[in-house]
Design a protein around this motif. Sequence first.
Motif, PDB file in Angstrom:
ATOM      1  N   LEU A  55       0.847  -1.183   0.000  1.00 58.30           N
ATOM      2  CA  LEU A  55       0.000   0.000   0.000  1.00 58.30           C
ATOM      3  C   LEU A  55       0.883   1.234   0.000  1.00 58.30           C
ATOM      4  O   LEU A  55       1.867   1.302   0.753  1.00 58.30           O
ATOM      5  N   VAL A  56       0.543   2.203  -0.847  1.00 56.22           N
ATOM      6  CA  VAL A  56       1.222   3.492  -0.853  1.00 56.22           C
ATOM      7  C   VAL A  56       0.162   4.575  -0.719  1.00 56.22           C
ATOM      8  O   VAL A  56      -0.872   4.535  -1.396  1.00 56.22           O
ATOM      9  N   VAL A  57       0.426   5.522   0.184  1.00 59.26           N
ATOM     10  CA  VAL A  57      -0.450   6.673   0.358  1.00 59.26           C
ATOM     11  C   VAL A  57       0.428   7.916   0.263  1.00 59.26           C
ATOM     12  O   VAL A  57       1.328   8.108   1.079  1.00 59.26           O
ATOM     13  N   ASP A  58       0.179   8.716  -0.769  1.00 60.51           N
ATOM     14  CA  ASP A  58       0.927   9.957  -0.982  1.00 60.51           C
ATOM     15  C   ASP A  58       0.008  11.146  -0.844  1.00 60.51           C
ATOM     16  O   ASP A  58      -1.187  11.065  -1.144  1.00 60.51           O
ATOM     17  N   VAL A  59       0.577  12.273  -0.442  1.00 57.46           N
ATOM     18  CA  VAL A  59      -0.103  13.554  -0.530  1.00 57.46           C
ATOM     19  C   VAL A  59       0.684  14.381  -1.540  1.00 57.46           C
ATOM     20  O   VAL A  59       1.912  14.479  -1.445  1.00 57.46           O
TER      21      VAL A  59
END
Length: 98
Positions: A55-59
């Motif tokens: 899982l990757v979560v970027d802003v």
Amino acid sequence: MAIVAVLEMPGMTQALYEQSAEKVAGRPGPVRSPADWPVAGLVSHTSAPTENGWLVVDVWESEEAFRQFGETLLPILRELGLADVQPRTYPVFNVVTR
């Protein structure tokens, strides 16, 4: 407007994540700073293993900055055998950092 980009990648392993990070940065070793990304606009990056992949979560500062990054990232993911990754994006309401 800032956005959150969520990438769920079934089948990705830590080794594949590390390979993709090196290809994104264009050099060996992990990405440690927004300056390691090939385009400007990254606010934060978080990655984690899941039960079936990664899982990757970027802003990102904007949808456009993320799209530009996608032009680099998606071919790398395809090269690593992860052709079906479909990023989801959401408008940011709040970001808290140290």
